[in-house]
Design a protein around this motif. Structure first.
Motif, PDB file in Angstrom:
ATOM      1  N   GLY A  97     -33.114  -4.992 -29.225  1.00  0.00           N
ATOM      2  CA  GLY A  97     -33.078  -4.541 -27.841  1.00  0.00           C
ATOM      3  C   GLY A  97     -32.066  -5.265 -26.965  1.00  0.00           C
ATOM      4  N   SER A  98     -31.972  -4.768 -25.701  1.00  0.00           N
ATOM      5  CA  SER A  98     -30.996  -5.360 -24.775  1.00  0.00           C
ATOM      6  C   SER A  98     -31.381  -6.779 -24.396  1.00  0.00           C
ATOM      7  N   ALA A  99     -32.575  -7.229 -24.778  1.00  0.00           N
ATOM      8  CA  ALA A  99     -32.941  -8.640 -24.621  1.00  0.00           C
ATOM      9  C   ALA A  99     -31.949  -9.532 -25.350  1.00  0.00           C
ATOM     10  N   GLY A 100     -31.174  -8.968 -26.265  1.00  0.00           N
ATOM     11  CA  GLY A 100     -30.202  -9.766 -27.017  1.00  0.00           C
ATOM     12  C   GLY A 100     -28.857  -9.942 -26.321  1.00  0.00           C
ATOM     13  N   LEU A 101     -28.664  -9.283 -25.165  1.00  0.00           N
ATOM     14  CA  LEU A 101     -27.336  -9.314 -24.525  1.00  0.00           C
ATOM     15  C   LEU A 101     -26.928 -10.719 -24.098  1.00  0.00           C
ATOM     16  N   ARG A 102     -27.848 -11.451 -23.461  1.00  0.00           N
ATOM     17  CA  ARG A 102     -27.488 -12.805 -23.007  1.00  0.00           C
ATOM     18  C   ARG A 102     -27.163 -13.717 -24.187  1.00  0.00           C
ATOM     19  N   ASN A 118     -27.439  -6.808 -33.349  1.00  0.00           N
ATOM     20  CA  ASN A 118     -28.064  -6.342 -32.097  1.00  0.00           C
ATOM     21  C   ASN A 118     -27.140  -5.362 -31.365  1.00  0.00           C
ATOM     22  N   LYS A 119     -27.123  -4.107 -31.847  1.00  0.00           N
ATOM     23  CA  LYS A 119     -26.202  -3.110 -31.294  1.00  0.00           C
ATOM     24  C   LYS A 119     -26.483  -2.841 -29.826  1.00  0.00           C
ATOM     25  N   GLU A 120     -27.760  -3.049 -29.408  1.00  0.00           N
ATOM     26  CA  GLU A 120     -28.099  -2.734 -28.017  1.00  0.00           C
ATOM     27  C   GLU A 120     -27.276  -3.578 -27.041  1.00  0.00           C
ATOM     28  N   SER A 121     -26.869  -4.789 -27.439  1.00  0.00           N
ATOM     29  CA  SER A 121     -26.077  -5.588 -26.493  1.00  0.00           C
ATOM     30  C   SER A 121     -24.687  -4.992 -26.307  1.00  0.00           C
ATOM     31  N   LEU A 122     -24.145  -4.348 -27.324  1.00  0.00           N
ATOM     32  CA  LEU A 122     -22.835  -3.696 -27.161  1.00  0.00           C
ATOM     33  C   LEU A 122     -22.976  -2.377 -26.411  1.00  0.00           C
ATOM     34  N   LEU A 214     -26.372   5.390 -30.295  1.00  0.00           N
ATOM     35  CA  LEU A 214     -26.068   3.987 -29.974  1.00  0.00           C
ATOM     36  C   LEU A 214     -24.873   3.528 -30.816  1.00  0.00           C
ATOM     37  N   GLU A 215     -24.822   3.985 -32.056  1.00  0.00           N
ATOM     38  CA  GLU A 215     -23.737   3.548 -32.952  1.00  0.00           C
ATOM     39  C   GLU A 215     -22.379   4.136 -32.550  1.00  0.00           C
ATOM     40  N   VAL A 216     -22.380   5.340 -31.971  1.00  0.00           N
ATOM     41  CA  VAL A 216     -21.120   5.906 -31.476  1.00  0.00           C
ATOM     42  C   VAL A 216     -20.586   5.021 -30.340  1.00  0.00           C
ATOM     43  N   ILE A 217     -21.472   4.624 -29.432  1.00  0.00           N
ATOM     44  CA  ILE A 217     -21.054   3.762 -28.316  1.00  0.00           C
ATOM     45  C   ILE A 217     -20.603   2.396 -28.859  1.00  0.00           C
TER      46      ILE A 217
END
Ligand code: NAD
Ligand code: MG
Length: 381
Positions: A97-102, A118-122, A214-217
């Motif tokens: 999840g985006s919790a991984g961005l930081r 963690n693809k959500e951070s990208l 998500l993978e396209v982005i």
């Protein structure tokens, strides 16, 4: 000796990464983090001789302290500190999840290479993350199997020679189904992935095809390729992981068993390509490979993701956060399978996209999207 910090160490990717680290004499785990599984994290730390760990959940951290003589950091800040002060050569981010961005940004700021599962951070913070990669001068090594395949097929490409990328999708457990027949699909049905064994969230994303969106982005940011030049093709055997189109008519493909230890090992031992327990594909028995276009009318999440990617700014962050909240509600039995796409669409409608300015703005868009989903689920209940 290359030291590796594993974030999300108790999960599907994290445990496979620790298997790779344990088997390679040139790799050593130096720091481990997880959400709340303190017993799993402490056991992993003992097995790998790690002295510093972090748990997001404070109660889990307290339980770990009672059982573990090393240092136990806690909370999201504790995970960031672990990364910032851990001195790892490479940080494998396998948080969900985006919790991984930081943590992604902290790894790059700390001057570590980043092996990114963690693809959500990208997806949420693509511009910020890629800018941090450029500033750091360190390597960004995708762990997602399709992107690992694409990175390998892109290696050495001359300027201007690449005309497009192809990302393969297994199609998930509901390939060939109509929207009408999916209204009462159960959690167990959606978790029954035909080819990959993964964590619950990404398995549901595979059933909705949001994972491909998500993978396209993710591919757009990693490789700087325009959205219209990134194709998704359904390939039920999951043998071809990614393909790159070249202007001379060549289509380079990466082919192998669907086993995440291959891309994990590639990222952790780049450019060495260390041995793994996974054999290359045997070609003595008949092998049939099929490719078909995705059904965008049934699997609306893929179209929503492409649209959010094209819109840019905070839109992908809203898409991702709404999806995380909706998938959690689906797994909790609060909503139906088709509600996932409907809720994502609603959040994209209600939270207006803005040009990207800061991490804080992204986090606010993320929180607003989650609130839209939460309110909609509560109102419907
Ligand atoms: P998982 O649910 O099996 O594991 C998630 C891990 O993250 C666990 O260790 C959990 O404790 C930890 N975690 C949860 N919330 C956290 C938080 N807020 N901070 C720190 N740690 C937290 O998930 P997974 O399937 O291993 O997937 C991890 C990531 O890798 C996801 O982004 C997923 O999309 C990506 N990915 C997974 C696979 C796969 O085969 N599993 C393939 C490609 C990409
Ligand atoms: Mg993938």
């Amino acid at each position: 000796m290359r030291s590796v910090a594993v974030l999300g160490a108790t999960g599907s990717i994290g445990t496979q990464a620790l298997e790779i680290v344990g088997a390679h004499p040139g790799l050593r785990a130096c720091a481990l983090a997880a959400g709340s599984d303190h017993a799993g994290l402490v056991a992993a730390a003992r097995a790998h001789g790690v002295e510093r760990i972090a748990l997001v959940d404070p109660q889990a951290a307290a339980a770990a302290r009672a059982a573990f003589p090393g240092e136990v950091l806690e909370g999201p800040d504790g995970v960031e500190r672990l990364v910032a002060e851990g001195g790892a050569d490479v940080v494998l981010n396998a948080i969900v999840g985006s919790a991984g961005l930081r943590a992604t940004l902290a790894a790059l700021a700390a001057g570590a290479d980043l092996a990114l599962a963690n693809k959500e951070s990208l997806v949420a913070g693509g511009e910020l993350v890629m800018e941090a990669v450029r500033r750091s001068g360190r390597a960004m090594l995708p762990v997602d199997s399709e992107h690992s395949a694409l990175a390998q097929c892109l290696a050495g490409a001359p300027e201007g020679a690449v005309t497009g990328l192809v990302i393969t999708a297994s199609g998930g457990p509901f390939r060939g189904r109509t929207a009408g027949s999916l209204a009462d699909a159960t959690v167990a049905d959606a978790l029954a992935h035909p080819t990959w064994s993964m964590g619950a969230k990404i398995t549901i994303d595979s059933a909705t095809l949001m994972n491909k969106g998500l993978e396209v982005i993710e591919a757009h940011h990693l490789f700087g390729v325009a959205y219209e030049d990134i194709d998704v093709v359904v390939h039920p055997q999951s043998i071809v992981h990614g393909m790159v189109r070249y202007r001379d008519g060549a289509l380079l493909a990466h082919v192998g068993h669907p086993d995440m230890r291959v891309p994990i090992s590639w990222a952790l031992t780049f450019p060495e390509r260390a041995a793994t327990p996974v054999p290359t594909l045997g070609l003595t028995a008949p092998l049939r490979l099929e490719f078909e276009p995705p059904d965008l009318a049934t699997f609306r999440c893929l179209a929503l993701a492409r649209a959010a990617g094209r819109e840019g700014g905070t839109a992908p962050s809203v898409l991702n956060a709404a999806n995380e909240a909706a998938v959690a509600s689906f797994l909790d039995g609060e909503i139906g399978f088709l509600d996932i796409a409907a809720l994502v669409e609603r959040a994209l409608d209600e939270v207006a996209a803005e040009p990207l300015a800061s991490l804080e703005q992204l986090e606010e868009a993320d929180a607003r999207a989650r609130a839209v989903v939460r309110d909609a689920v509560r109102t419907a209940a």
